[in-house]
Write a protein that holds these residues in place. Structure first.
Motif, mmCIF file in Angstrom:
data_model
loop_
_atom_site.group_PDB
_atom_site.id
_atom_site.type_symbol
_atom_site.label_atom_id
_atom_site.label_comp_id
_atom_site.label_asym_id
_atom_site.label_seq_id
_atom_site.Cartn_x
_atom_site.Cartn_y
_atom_site.Cartn_z
ATOM 1 N N ALA A 148 42.912 94.065 36.557
ATOM 2 C CA ALA A 148 43.799 93.254 37.747
ATOM 3 C C ALA A 148 45.297 92.414 37.565
ATOM 4 O O ALA A 148 46.267 92.582 38.180
ATOM 5 N N PHE A 149 44.386 91.421 36.254
ATOM 6 C CA PHE A 149 45.199 90.414 36.064
ATOM 7 C C PHE A 149 46.965 90.985 35.829
ATOM 8 O O PHE A 149 47.590 90.716 36.039
ATOM 9 N N VAL A 150 46.533 91.598 34.400
ATOM 10 C CA VAL A 150 48.010 92.462 33.907
ATOM 11 C C VAL A 150 48.874 93.629 34.836
ATOM 12 O O VAL A 150 49.823 93.448 34.404
ATOM 13 N N THR A 151 48.370 94.057 35.958
ATOM 14 C CA THR A 151 49.031 94.658 36.386
ATOM 15 C C THR A 151 49.520 94.169 37.788
ATOM 16 O O THR A 151 50.250 94.348 38.227
ATOM 17 N N LEU A 152 48.593 93.100 37.742
ATOM 18 C CA LEU A 152 50.303 91.817 38.878
ATOM 19 C C LEU A 152 50.814 90.787 38.168
ATOM 20 O O LEU A 152 51.887 90.815 38.827
ATOM 21 N N ILE A 153 51.167 91.019 36.611
ATOM 22 C CA ILE A 153 51.496 90.394 36.412
ATOM 23 C C ILE A 153 53.383 90.694 36.857
ATOM 24 O O ILE A 153 54.463 89.678 36.897
ATOM 25 N N PRO A 154 53.966 91.466 36.523
ATOM 26 C CA PRO A 154 55.644 92.162 36.946
ATOM 27 C C PRO A 154 55.799 91.753 38.357
ATOM 28 O O PRO A 154 56.075 91.028 38.742
ATOM 29 N N VAL A 155 54.484 91.527 39.276
ATOM 30 C CA VAL A 155 55.019 91.182 40.644
ATOM 31 C C VAL A 155 54.725 89.474 40.981
ATOM 32 O O VAL A 155 55.867 89.443 41.854
ATOM 33 N N CYS A 156 53.862 89.244 39.964
ATOM 34 C CA CYS A 156 53.941 87.540 40.469
ATOM 35 C C CYS A 156 55.260 86.891 39.503
ATOM 36 O O CYS A 156 55.810 86.197 39.594
ATOM 37 N N GLY A 157 55.417 87.371 37.613
ATOM 38 C CA GLY A 157 56.667 87.096 37.660
ATOM 39 C C GLY A 157 58.158 87.416 37.979
ATOM 40 O O GLY A 157 58.402 86.641 38.549
ATOM 41 N N PHE A 158 58.484 88.206 38.648
ATOM 42 C CA PHE A 158 59.341 89.105 40.703
ATOM 43 C C PHE A 158 59.132 87.729 41.199
ATOM 44 O O PHE A 158 59.906 87.125 41.694
ATOM 45 N N MET A 159 58.318 87.290 41.845
ATOM 46 C CA MET A 159 57.761 86.612 42.759
ATOM 47 C C MET A 159 58.394 84.840 42.188
ATOM 48 O O MET A 159 59.098 84.015 43.166
ATOM 49 N N ALA A 160 57.638 84.568 41.235
ATOM 50 C CA ALA A 160 58.376 82.551 40.571
ATOM 51 C C ALA A 160 59.785 82.895 40.330
ATOM 52 O O ALA A 160 60.336 82.370 40.677
ATOM 53 N N LEU A 161 60.493 84.558 40.030
ATOM 54 C CA LEU A 161 61.978 84.065 39.232
ATOM 55 C C LEU A 161 62.237 84.057 41.152
ATOM 56 O O LEU A 161 62.791 83.261 40.860
ATOM 57 N N GLY A 235 80.125 86.995 14.815
ATOM 58 C CA GLY A 235 78.898 86.432 13.762
ATOM 59 C C GLY A 235 78.002 85.794 14.333
ATOM 60 O O GLY A 235 77.500 84.895 13.645
ATOM 61 N N GLU A 236 77.599 86.475 15.263
ATOM 62 C CA GLU A 236 76.341 85.498 15.798
ATOM 63 C C GLU A 236 75.363 86.243 16.616
ATOM 64 O O GLU A 236 75.902 87.491 17.294
ATOM 65 N N THR A 237 73.841 85.994 16.800
ATOM 66 C CA THR A 237 73.033 86.426 17.941
ATOM 67 C C THR A 237 72.450 85.109 18.447
ATOM 68 O O THR A 237 71.850 84.134 17.857
ATOM 69 N N VAL A 238 72.511 86.068 19.793
ATOM 70 C CA VAL A 238 72.244 84.176 20.480
ATOM 71 C C VAL A 238 70.625 84.965 21.471
ATOM 72 O O VAL A 238 70.345 86.230 21.113
ATOM 73 N N GLN A 239 69.652 84.042 21.822
ATOM 74 C CA GLN A 239 68.685 84.009 22.896
ATOM 75 C C GLN A 239 68.698 84.559 24.288
ATOM 76 O O GLN A 239 69.578 83.867 25.072
ATOM 77 N N MET A 240 67.914 85.447 24.544
ATOM 78 C CA MET A 240 69.137 85.328 26.123
ATOM 79 C C MET A 240 67.653 85.570 26.983
ATOM 80 O O MET A 240 66.875 86.362 26.709
ATOM 81 N N HIS A 241 67.753 84.782 27.678
ATOM 82 C CA HIS A 241 66.263 85.014 28.742
ATOM 83 C C HIS A 241 66.300 84.849 30.103
ATOM 84 O O HIS A 241 67.347 84.367 30.844
ATOM 85 N N LEU A 242 65.770 86.333 30.763
ATOM 86 C CA LEU A 242 66.589 85.904 32.956
ATOM 87 C C LEU A 242 66.122 84.920 32.948
ATOM 88 O O LEU A 242 67.221 85.168 33.964
ATOM 89 N N GLU A 243 65.247 84.659 33.710
ATOM 90 C CA GLU A 243 64.824 82.926 34.269
ATOM 91 C C GLU A 243 66.529 82.584 33.702
ATOM 92 O O GLU A 243 67.321 81.845 35.232
ATOM 93 N N THR A 244 67.097 82.170 32.680
ATOM 94 C CA THR A 244 67.880 80.942 32.465
ATOM 95 C C THR A 244 69.211 81.794 32.684
ATOM 96 O O THR A 244 69.806 80.810 33.137
ATOM 97 N N GLU A 245 69.396 83.186 32.172
ATOM 98 C CA GLU A 245 70.613 82.617 32.475
ATOM 99 C C GLU A 245 71.027 83.130 33.904
ATOM 100 O O GLU A 245 72.005 83.177 34.860
ATOM 101 N N VAL A 246 70.124 84.067 35.023
ATOM 102 C CA VAL A 246 70.352 84.456 36.238
ATOM 103 C C VAL A 246 70.194 82.563 36.828
ATOM 104 O O VAL A 246 71.304 82.571 36.808
ATOM 105 N N THR A 247 69.527 82.195 36.611
ATOM 106 C CA THR A 247 69.649 81.288 37.340
ATOM 107 C C THR A 247 71.050 79.865 36.927
ATOM 108 O O THR A 247 71.965 79.470 37.821
#
Length: 516
Positions: A148-161, A235-247
């Motif tokens: 139940a928890f695992v299947t709810l992770i995407p929905v709850c993640g997008f709600m928090a986002l 000449g570099e590689t950077v880290q991207m995180h959805l919440e950080t970038e969109v915000t």
């Protein structure tokens, strides 16, 4: 009953139902197989993170093309002109797709593992001897709860986002922006309070708190984090995180809209200047947006220097006397990177704000009036101090000094200089500058201010002392190499500077720059 209450009740019933099924199934299994099923759920969830991200990168190309078609030609042009824009947006799209793919991938992997466990159970009959409902039923409940928890992770993640995004929109004061209003149904009003209330209802929903703030957050963050390989272009590689970038992009857009409003203000003030100076700061909150900003600045500058439009916007037509300063600023921007851009852009916007505050950007202003404004209230001294504090601004230092020479030429008049009307003045100035060649800086400044200012005053021109100092420094630097400056050299020098601009000063100097 509100929609959020219905949602919460439905999720609770779903979790209770899955848990109950787990308990009933656990009663049939041995405790060893019950442990295996719990392990399979955990393994499936962890594996699904990596598989979903891999599939998302493949699927993101199709999703990216679809998204670009929805956003229109302007965004397409910008992405095409900015290397980090196209590369980064593709990664960003994959970060949006990965949580969506997570559910089916998790289900498929778990199904495969369940089949493997079933086969083992059928083949190893001895496992049935370890049946213990007192142990396997709680393990079944745990397994059901995990599912139940695992299947709810995407929905709850997008709600928090989404909740965080709404708060960011409210913080950026974009509630009444034209871009946001276009997304709303006709005659619909959206206030900051509405945004914050909706954001709270998403972030503080009991399901989001229980799921996302426990196991959900690390899984969702794993799904929405990736590395942008920009080794070929940067000449570099950077880290991207959805919440950080969109915000970051949302807040930066809010800052830009606020800066445009400040720039358009009829009574541009020191407070408006501070808003202008901070317009680009928000873009430097992440590695990718810093790279994006540097690419955008370099691409814009390069295209405008080559006479080409950037993202469909042509280089603004400026007062010809100010245009060389703008050209030098563009040249500096072509060499920017994420480490230097924030400081340089803030300085350029600071200077631009000073120009606007002091009326240097007003259209159809005479050379004498511009000289007066440039020297008013210590502006030129402050301007030179700011430029000299930054090594990369050396070209602008030279151009601002030369600007003073251009304005002096414009004030005196090219035809008058050529006709010899200022012969006496040129003789006096040339003699003063020659005498000043061997003096210390302090002695030279005192001499030129007293002598040159009085010579110009005799002709009816009042030029501020600090402008005289900078202009004569430039003349001495350019003409004093052989130890003497003649009146003919000085006259020709001023006339040559007049050739750098021609025609009447256009109305609305800086039109197009920061216009929206």
């Amino acid at each position: 009953m509100s929609a959020w209450i219905i949602f919460t009740v439905a999720v609770c019933l779903y979790a209770a139902g899955v848990t109950a099924i787990g308990v009933l199934k656990g009663k049939k299994y041995s405790w060893i197989m019950s442990c295996a099923r719990v392990g399979a759920t955990v393994i499936a969830a962890i594996t699904a993170i990596f598989v979903s991200k891999l599939l998302a990168r493949v699927a993101s190309d199709m999703a990216f093309d679809k998204l670009m078609s929805l956003l229109g030609d302007t965004v397409k042009n910008i992405a095409a002109d900015i290397p980090a824009g196209d590369e980064g947006l593709r990664v960003l799209v994959s970060l949006l797709v990965a949580p969506i793919l997570f559910l089916p991938v998790f289900g498929l992997i778990r199904l495969i593992l369940m089949i493997a466990i079933w086969v083992v159970e059928k083949c190893v009959s001895a496992l049935g001897n370890f049946r213990s409902p007192a142990v396997s039923m709680p393990l079944g409940a745990l397994n059901g709860l995990l599912i139940a928890f695992v299947t709810l992770i995407p929905v709850c993640g997008f709600m928090a986002l989404g909740g965080g995004m709404l708060h960011s929109l409210a913080d950026a004061d974009m509630c009444n922006s034209e871009a946001v209003q276009k997304l709303l149904p006709e005659n619909t009003e959206l206030t900051e309070a509405d945004m914050r209330e909706l954001g709270d209802s998403l972030e503080k929903n009991p399901v989001v708190i229980v799921v996302h703030n426990t196991v959900g957050k690390p899984v969702f963050r794993g799904l929405t984090t990736a590395r942008l390989d920009a080794a070929d272009t940067h000449g570099e590689t950077v880290q991207m995180h959805l919440e950080t970038e969109v915000t970051t992009l949302v807040l930066a857009a809010g800052d830009l809209l606020e800066a445009i409003d400040a720039w358009k203000s009829e009574d541009f003030s020191a407070e408006d200047k501070e808003v202008l100076c901070g317009a680009a700061d928000g873009l430097f909150e992440s590695e990718w947006t810093s790279m994006l900003a540097a690419d955008a600045a370099a691409s814009l500058a390069e295209k405008w220097l080559n006479g080409e439009p950037f993202a469909g916007v042509s280089r603004p037509a400026l007062d010809a006397r100010l245009d060389p300063v703008f050209t030098s600023a563009l040249t500096i921007l072509t060499q920017e990177n994420g480490d230097t851009l924030q400081e340089d852009v803030r300085l350029i916007l600071d200077i631009l704000g000073d120009f606007k505050l002091n009326g240097l950007l007003d259209g159809n202003v005479s050379g004498e009036a511009l000289l007066q404004k440039l020297g008013a209230d210590g502006m030129l001294t402050d301007l030179m101090s700011k430029l000299q504090s930054n090594d990369r601004m050396a070209p602008l230092v030279t151009e601002v000094k030369t600007l003073g020479v251009r304005l002096l030429t414009d004030m005196l008049g090219v035809e008058e200089l050529k006709s010899g009307e200022y012969a006496d003045t040129m003789n006096e100035m040339a003699g003063t500058l020659t005498d000043a060649l061997d003096m210390s800086k302090e002695e030279r400044d005192a001499l030129v201010v007293e002598s040159v200012q009085s010579s110009l005053a005799e002709k009816g021109y009042d030029v501020p002392p600090e402008v005289i100092v900078e202009v004569t420094d430039t003349m001495i630097e350019d003409l004093g190499g052989d130890g003497e400056i003649t009146s003919d050299e000085l006259t020709d020098y001023l006339v040559e500077h007049a050739d750098e601009f021609a025609g009447e000063i256009p109305d609305g100097v800086m039109d197009g720059l920061l216009a929206g």
